[in-house]
Design a protein around this motif. Structure first.
Motif, PDB file in Angstrom:
ATOM      1  N   UNK A  96      48.154  21.658  51.503  1.00  0.00           N
ATOM      2  CA  UNK A  96      47.151  21.978  51.988  1.00  0.00           C
ATOM      3  C   UNK A  96      45.797  21.791  50.956  1.00  0.00           C
ATOM      4  N   UNK A  97      44.593  21.761  51.485  1.00  0.00           N
ATOM      5  CA  UNK A  97      43.455  21.157  50.642  1.00  0.00           C
ATOM      6  C   UNK A  97      43.421  21.827  49.430  1.00  0.00           C
ATOM      7  N   UNK A  98      43.230  23.483  49.361  1.00  0.00           N
ATOM      8  CA  UNK A  98      43.146  24.102  48.136  1.00  0.00           C
ATOM      9  C   UNK A  98      44.215  23.447  47.212  1.00  0.00           C
ATOM     10  N   UNK A  99      45.509  23.421  47.698  1.00  0.00           N
ATOM     11  CA  UNK A  99      46.630  23.197  46.487  1.00  0.00           C
ATOM     12  C   UNK A  99      46.338  21.671  46.222  1.00  0.00           C
ATOM     13  N   UNK A 100      46.074  20.864  47.020  1.00  0.00           N
ATOM     14  CA  UNK A 100      45.984  19.584  46.748  1.00  0.00           C
ATOM     15  C   UNK A 100      44.748  19.333  45.791  1.00  0.00           C
ATOM     16  N   UNK A 101      43.793  20.054  45.868  1.00  0.00           N
ATOM     17  CA  UNK A 101      42.729  20.139  44.816  1.00  0.00           C
ATOM     18  C   UNK A 101      43.048  20.567  43.405  1.00  0.00           C
ATOM     19  N   UNK A 102      43.835  21.506  43.724  1.00  0.00           N
ATOM     20  CA  UNK A 102      44.228  22.314  42.576  1.00  0.00           C
ATOM     21  C   UNK A 102      45.303  21.310  41.703  1.00  0.00           C
TER      22      UNK A 102
END
Length: 156
Positions: A96-102
């Motif tokens: 997910x985008x949020x986790x990839x960004x994290x």
């Protein structure tokens, strides 16, 4: 996957590696403008439930790098979290985008520390990795085929 599940993915950092570091003094001129380029890649080791991220940066003048650094981090996912990201029907994993960004934020911070240590004591010690706008590098969920190691790539 619900928003709560996306933000509750559990992991541990399982490895940090410096893949490349170079100072090319002959390409540096104190008077010329400096450009920073960056690249980010995602990968996986399916059998170990590991997600990987590699980040590389180049300080350049006239399209010639004078400082290059590439680092890789491994994130070992909890089995339940791994299962939430797997699409068995399509044989892929969706980060997910949020986790990839994290993961990206962790990689950038790690890289900043590595760069600081590598440049300490050199004439380039004043170069600090500035903030990197990860929204330009990671624009959506990262989808990877469930075959070991490689990758979704974005360039800045």
């Amino acid at each position: 996957m619900s928003k709560a599940e996306k933000t509750a993915l559990k992991f541990r950092i399982a490895g940090i590696r410096t893949d490349e570091f170079a100072i090319l003094e002959e390409n540096y001129n104190e008077k010329d403008p400096i450009k920073l380029t960056s690249e980010i890649n995602f990968g996986l080791l399916e059998t170990e439930h590991v997600l990987g991220i590699s980040l590389s940066i180049r300080f350049e003048q006239d399209s010639k790098p004078f400082i290059k650094l590439a680092v890789s981090l491994r994130f070992e996912m909890e089995e339940k979290s791994w299962a939430l990201m797997v699409n068995k029907e399509k044989q892929e994993i969706i980060i997910p985008l949020d986790f990839a960004s994290h993961m990206g934020v962790i990689a950038v911070g790690t890289m900043r520390g590595i760069l600081y240590e590598k440049l300490t004591g050199s004439r380039f010690a004043h170069f600090i990795l500035p903030p990197i706008d990860l929204t330009r590098l990671i624009r959506g969920d990262a989808t990877l085929p469930l075959v070991s190691l490689q990758n979704s790539e974005t360039r800045d």
